[in-house]
Design a protein around this motif. Structure first.
Motif, PDB file in Angstrom:
ATOM      1  N   PRO A 351       0.809  -1.216   0.000  1.00  0.00           N
ATOM      2  CA  PRO A 351       0.000   0.000   0.000  1.00  0.00           C
ATOM      3  C   PRO A 351       0.845   1.271   0.000  1.00  0.00           C
ATOM      4  N   GLY A 352       0.432   2.234  -0.810  1.00  0.00           N
ATOM      5  CA  GLY A 352       1.121   3.523  -0.798  1.00  0.00           C
ATOM      6  C   GLY A 352       1.893   3.783  -2.069  1.00  0.00           C
ATOM      7  N   LYS A 353       2.238   5.037  -2.266  1.00  0.00           N
ATOM      8  CA  LYS A 353       2.705   5.430  -3.594  1.00  0.00           C
ATOM      9  C   LYS A 353       4.052   4.871  -4.032  1.00  0.00           C
ATOM     10  N   TYR A 355       5.610   1.916  -3.441  1.00  0.00           N
ATOM     11  CA  TYR A 355       5.973   0.520  -3.216  1.00  0.00           C
ATOM     12  C   TYR A 355       5.787  -0.409  -4.409  1.00  0.00           C
ATOM     13  N   GLN A 356       4.860  -0.095  -5.304  1.00  0.00           N
ATOM     14  CA  GLN A 356       4.698  -0.936  -6.495  1.00  0.00           C
ATOM     15  C   GLN A 356       6.003  -0.919  -7.302  1.00  0.00           C
ATOM     16  N   ARG A 357       6.575   0.274  -7.383  1.00  0.00           N
ATOM     17  CA  ARG A 357       7.807   0.392  -8.147  1.00  0.00           C
ATOM     18  C   ARG A 357       8.941  -0.400  -7.476  1.00  0.00           C
TER      19      ARG A 357
ATOM     20  N   ARG B 259      -5.218   0.628 -11.173  1.00  0.00           N
ATOM     21  CA  ARG B 259      -3.968   0.407 -10.444  1.00  0.00           C
ATOM     22  C   ARG B 259      -2.780   0.299 -11.395  1.00  0.00           C
ATOM     23  N   GLY B 263       0.106   2.856 -11.425  1.00  0.00           N
ATOM     24  CA  GLY B 263       1.425   2.374 -11.006  1.00  0.00           C
ATOM     25  C   GLY B 263       1.627   2.255  -9.504  1.00  0.00           C
ATOM     26  N   TYR B 264       0.516   2.219  -8.745  1.00  0.00           N
ATOM     27  CA  TYR B 264       0.658   2.018  -7.294  1.00  0.00           C
ATOM     28  C   TYR B 264      -0.650   1.459  -6.747  1.00  0.00           C
ATOM     29  N   CYS B 265      -0.555   0.898  -5.556  1.00  0.00           N
ATOM     30  CA  CYS B 265      -1.732   0.415  -4.834  1.00  0.00           C
ATOM     31  C   CYS B 265      -2.243   1.559  -3.963  1.00  0.00           C
ATOM     32  N   SER B 266      -3.542   1.818  -4.028  1.00  0.00           N
ATOM     33  CA  SER B 266      -4.102   2.994  -3.343  1.00  0.00           C
ATOM     34  C   SER B 266      -4.385   2.781  -1.860  1.00  0.00           C
ATOM     35  N   ALA B 267      -4.094   1.626  -1.357  1.00  0.00           N
ATOM     36  CA  ALA B 267      -4.068   1.365   0.088  1.00  0.00           C
ATOM     37  C   ALA B 267      -5.424   1.265   0.782  1.00  0.00           C
ATOM     38  N   CYS B 297      -5.269  -6.527   0.150  1.00  0.00           N
ATOM     39  CA  CYS B 297      -4.314  -5.680   0.875  1.00  0.00           C
ATOM     40  C   CYS B 297      -5.064  -5.024   2.022  1.00  0.00           C
ATOM     41  N   PRO B 406      -1.791   8.216  -1.518  1.00  0.00           N
ATOM     42  CA  PRO B 406      -3.039   7.576  -1.120  1.00  0.00           C
ATOM     43  C   PRO B 406      -2.957   7.018   0.292  1.00  0.00           C
TER      44      PRO B 406
END
Lengths: 564, 428
Positions: A351-353, A355-357, B259, B263-267, B297, B406
């Motif tokens: 979760p959070g901006k 971490y996917q990267r 998503r 490019g990210y998970c919004s939590a 998540c 997020p």
């Protein structure tokens, strides 16, 4: 002194005037005993209206005021201020809501008028039993006790300490820095932990307004917000008493003990490590000087990282395990580029901006991901066997040189005892409970005691530091050096004569505002902590506890007139 | 740092839950706060929700006392319909220009009775209700909005569009003489010592991912739309209804919409998707609900407890990839691939999309105004992601809530309190 109640009905333009027969209301209440004057006005909340009210209070020498108008949410404060300006104690005032609860919701004018009359009569009956309440001021000590010198405790201390505010930073270990001190690098930027942490530690040590007390633990806490007295004991004896106004609890986390879960082979199968142990192995100041080695001294050629170890047992997701597992994979890949790393996970939680990267970067270094359930570790052929149920439900086995268990986070040992000492609550998961899940994440039910970091719940460094800054923010905003505290006026009190010492009130108080006086065998309300919820007054079997602004008589007479 | 000429006042930009929390705490500390809000009312996105996870408390009841306190706080100067257009100076000495648009309704004189709405001849879709309800050109966004004072929408009011420059229907209906067409837009100069940017988030527009059929086939809703369909003060009074007026018998909730694109998970999406299952099952006990997700998540100490409670209410969980929605025989057909690669599909009459949280559409403009950076995803960039996430490299400017990235309400509130901690510590 003779009772002179003034009753003023607001027309609220056409809002009340068109839906309620105000003349009938006035006629119905003007002859009630004690009512000195009953009048109407077009808009009492306007500047002219407020002036009119103030002049009327003074002109008639009113002892009590009733306004029939809108919701107390709208203008209770407005009219209380008018009372104050006119020299009338603002608690000798009652607002009857005949707009939202009569005019705006009842179509039939007669019915609306009838209900309005009951409301106004009820307000009159109530107000004559009101007690004048006075604001109080209490001296407060701006100094702060911070318990735990990990990243959260350090951050809170640095923000709080100033020439006007001393911070006592109590740490039970001999050195400070907490768990983060043991890490070589931090996700997601793989920065050196010590490069970020060491300057902070140095600032703490050099700050004259922070008194660092290592190898020390809190033994007792007495008093209340603004005036706590804390006993701290240094290992080996020496005891000290500190006076502080607030406390930050930043006692952190510990690793879930995996030895109770035999399926992971920990302690039985060679080369199975917990994430914490692997951090130490990877650390330059660790037991292998940072070399990642198997028991036989070789470097591993393949490593499995098992996620969610202890998740089911603990009943929560620890938030950082997926991320630190990625970090551990990066450690491995940078030290042993040809090593094969495989992550066994159930759900990836990123979760959070940023971490996917971080995940994609790690994956790009050649790390494999296998979604698996029912993972079991056993001795394998020439290594460690990971037995698991794959996504299609098939049972599979793969062999690795090394296995790392990504264990859940749990509250640091001693949390239960500390909760008792501080008189704050713990949730079913064992972490300290915040005052409100969303609006009060770092406050507790006991005013003046704040929680930050993993003591409040599992989280990463970023959120821990935010919570530490937040706790500091709450303290800096409420304990201003030189400023006195103004406690809530509408609070409860317990009659010494009537109290039978049953402690029912203590069990229902949500703010820890009631203590038991062992000497007199009675319960005592602390006015600084009481927020006037009335739980104790409702629960008290002997009528000793009462709310000053919701006394039995006030409520009884209000209800009687409403229902008569 | 010279202490004498420094301002200790603070500008807070955005009156959602993060901005409100920061303002109240600063006011408690004795600071003067200028709270600038773009829209006519305060409360942000949170007031769109009926309930909030994990304890499912009433969202309005949770935030209303905070809104009231904000309106009543002597030290908070609320500037609605306002935007920051220029920021000069630095820590302790910012000079800020705020453009305040005319409301044309006097905040003091208006009592919020709403008598002006009916006579207004202009009806249009209410954007607060995601277009599912209507409003007039003089309006409040929803029942209970605060301040409870309407605003006149210059885009649609006949006087301002030029269609009928003499229209004064609202003015005639107002006995409090609160309608004031002489009000002018104005520019205010404010001096403050620090700035908190709490401008919040938008949801990813699912039209950008056409496979979900959003905007093309009926019965596909975004999370915000569904929140309003469930809200007791919403356009259906809280009844969950399809466009044909019937309640749905079967619903698919699709996770992770946008998503990949973002490019990210919004939590928060998994958690609010679970909340939606609770919404649906509590109002329509026989409704069939399926969640299509990739990874669950639900971080944090109380999330799993919540998830188990909701799972106990029933409904299917399908781990699915490559999800598509299409109209078929008057119903919605949701096609997907299982992780094994096998294809599957579902027939439902309602689809709810859980779109990603993304930066406000005007985040780039704001970044320029405040001279702060954006990260790759467009959120405002912090000084350091782990050690200093509420500060920016521009000293004295702080970022909190979803403007920074997020996160849920708890995280947003904590960041607001954190920014206050940093500010008071910097400007004691």
């Amino acid at each position: 002194m003779e009772e002179k109640i003034g009753v003023y009905v607001c027309e609220c333009g056409p809002n009340i005037a068109e839906k309620v027969d105000i003349e009938r209301v006035l006629a119905a209440v003007s002859s009630i005993e004690g009512v000195a004057v009953a009048e109407r006005y077009k808009l009492l909340c306007s500047e002219e209206g407020k002036k009119f009210l103030k002049e009327n209070i003074e002109k008639h020498g009113l002892t009590h005021l009733v306004v029939a108008a809108c919701s107390p949410k709208q203008h209770e404060l407005t009219f209380m201020n008018v009372c104050e300006e006119a020299g009338l104690n603002p608690y000798l005032f009652q607002l009857a809501n005949i707009r939202e609860q009569c005019a705006w919701i009842i179509e039939d004018k007669d019915e609306a008028t009838e209900k309005a009359i009951r409301y106004v009569r009820a307000a009159i009956s109530r107000v004559r039993y009101h007690i004048p309440l006075e604001k109080k001021e209490i001296e407060a000590n701006p100094d702060v006790l911070v318990i735990g010198a990990g990243v959260a405790g350090i951050e809170a201390s640095l923000l709080l300490a100033s020439r006007a505010r001393k911070v006592y930073l109590v740490e039970r270990e001999s050195s400070i820095g907490g768990k983060v001190k043991g890490f070589a690098q931090l996700f997601p930027r793989m920065e050196s932990a010590s490069a970020l942490l060491e300057p902070k530690i140095k600032q703490v040590v050099e700050n004259k307004n922070i008194e660092l007390m290592t190898e020390s633990e809190v033994e007792q806490l007495l008093g209340f917000f603004g005036n706590f007295v804390v006993t701290v004991r240094k290992k080996g004896g020496e005891e000290r008493e500190l006076n502080v106004g607030a406390v930050v609890v930043a006692t952190g986390l510990q690793e879930f003990d995996v030895s109770g879960l035999p399926q992971y082979g920990y302690g039985k199968v060679d080369n199975v490590y917990t994430a914490g142990e692997f951090e130490r192995m990877n650390s330059p100041d660790g037991p292998t000087q940072g070399k990642v080695l198997l028991k036989d001294g070789r470097a591993p050629r393949s490593v499995a990282i098992i996620h969610c170890v202890g998740r089911q047992e603990k009943g929560y997701c620890s938030r950082v395990c997926c991320l630190y597992s990625l970090k551990l994979a990066q450690y491995l890949k940078s030290k042993i580029p040809e090593v094969q790393v495989c992550q066994f996970y159930s759900d990836l939680c990123l979760p959070g901006k940023p971490y996917q990267r971080f995940y994609e970067e790690t994956k790009g270094k050649g790390v494999d991901f296998i979604r698996a359930e029912k993972v079991e570790i056993s001795e394998g052929e020439g290594g460690v066997a990971v037995n698991y149920s794959s996504e299609s439900g098939r049972l599979e086995v793969r062999n690795f040189d090394m296995v790392i268990l990504a264990t859940a986070m749990e509250p640091a040992h001693g949390s239960a005892k500390l909760a008792e000492i501080l008189n704050i609550g713990r949730g079913v998961e064992g972490f300290f409970i915040e005052e409100h899940e969303k609006l009060g994440p770092v406050s507790t039910s006991l005013e003046g005691i704040y929680i930050a970091g993993c003591a409040q719940g599992p989280k990463g460094i970023s959120e821990s530091i935010v919570q530490a800054e937040a706790a500091a923010g709450k303290i800096l905003a409420s304990l201003v050096p030189g400023r006195k505290l103004e406690p809530e006026v509408k609070v409860s009190e317990i009659s010494e004569a009537f109290c039978i010492g049953c402690k029912t009130c203590i069990s229902v108080c949500a703010y820890n505002a009631i203590t038991f006086d062992e000497l007199r065998r009675i319960s005592v309300v602390n006015e600084v902590l009481c927020r006037g919820c009335g739980n104790c007054a409702a629960a008290c079997p002997s009528g000793a506890a009462r709310h000053r602004h919701f006394t039995f008589r006030q409520i009884y007479h209000e209800l009687m007139e409403t229902l008569r | 740092m010279e202490a004498t000429n420094q301002s200790k006042d603070v500008l807070v930009v955005g009156a959602g839950i993060a901005g409100i929390e920061a303002s109240l705490l600063l006011a408690q500390a004795g600071r003067k706060v200028y709270l600038v809000e773009k829209s006519p009312s305060i409360g942000g996105n949170v007031i769109k929700f009926e309930e909030v996870f994990t304890n499912l408390e009433c969202s309005t009841c949770m935030i209303a006392p905070k809104q009231q306190e904000t309106l009543q706080a002597e030290r908070i100067e609320l500037l609605t319909l306002s935007q920051v257009v220029r920021v000069e100076g630095g820590l302790g000495d910012f000079k800020v220009t705020v453009k305040r648009n005319a409301r044309w309704v006097d905040l003091e004189a208006c009592i919020g009775c709403g008598a002006c709405f009916d006579p207004c001849p202009v009806s249009l879709k209410n954007e607060f209700e995601e277009g599912l309800g209507e409003r007039k050109a003089i309006y409040i966004p929803c029942a209970g909005a605060l301040p409870n004072v309407p605003a006149i929408d210059r885009e649609h009011c006949l006087r301002f569009t030029g269609e009928d420059k003499t229209c004064q229907a609202c003015q005639e209906a107002c006995v409090f003489e609160a309608i004031d067409f002489d009000q002018q837009d104005e520019e205010l100069e404010i001096k403050v010592g620090a700035i908190v940017v709490a401008t919040g988030y938008d949801l990813f527009d699912p039209r950008r991912s056409p496979q979900y059929g959003y905007g093309k086939v009926g019965g596909v809703y975004t999370a915000f739309e569904f929140e309003r369909l469930f809200a007791s003060n919403g356009p259906t009074g809280g009844e969950i209804l399809l466009p044909n007026g019937n309640p749905p018998k079967s619903v698919a909730i699709i996770h992770c919409v946008g998503r990949k694109e973002r490019g990210y998970c919004s939590a928060v999406c998994c958690m609010y998707a679970l909340k939606f299952v609770h919404y649906l099952k509590s109002k329509l006990p026989t409704v069939e609900v399926a969640q299509l997700y990739t990874d669950f998540c639900i971080p944090g100490k109380s999330a799993q407890r919540f998830s188990e409670k909701v799972k106990g209410m029933g409904g299917d969980l399908i781990r699915a990839e490559v999800v598509e929605v299409a109209k078929e025989n008057g119903n919605l057909r949701v096609k997907y691939n299982l992780p094994s690669g096998k294809a599957g599909s579902l027939e439902v009459d309602m689809v709810i999309l859980a779109p990603a949280i993304e930066p406000r559409a005007d985040a780039a403009d704001l970044a320029k105004v405040f001279n702060i950076a954006q990260d790759d995803a467009g959120f405002f960039a912090e000084e350091h992601p782990e050690f200093s996430s509420v500060a920016t490299p521009r000293e004295g400017i702080f970022i909190v809530g979803c403007a920074q990235g997020p996160k849920n309400i708890q995280g947003s509130v904590a960041q607001s309190e954190a920014a206050v901690g940093r500010i008071i510590s910097l400007l004691p």
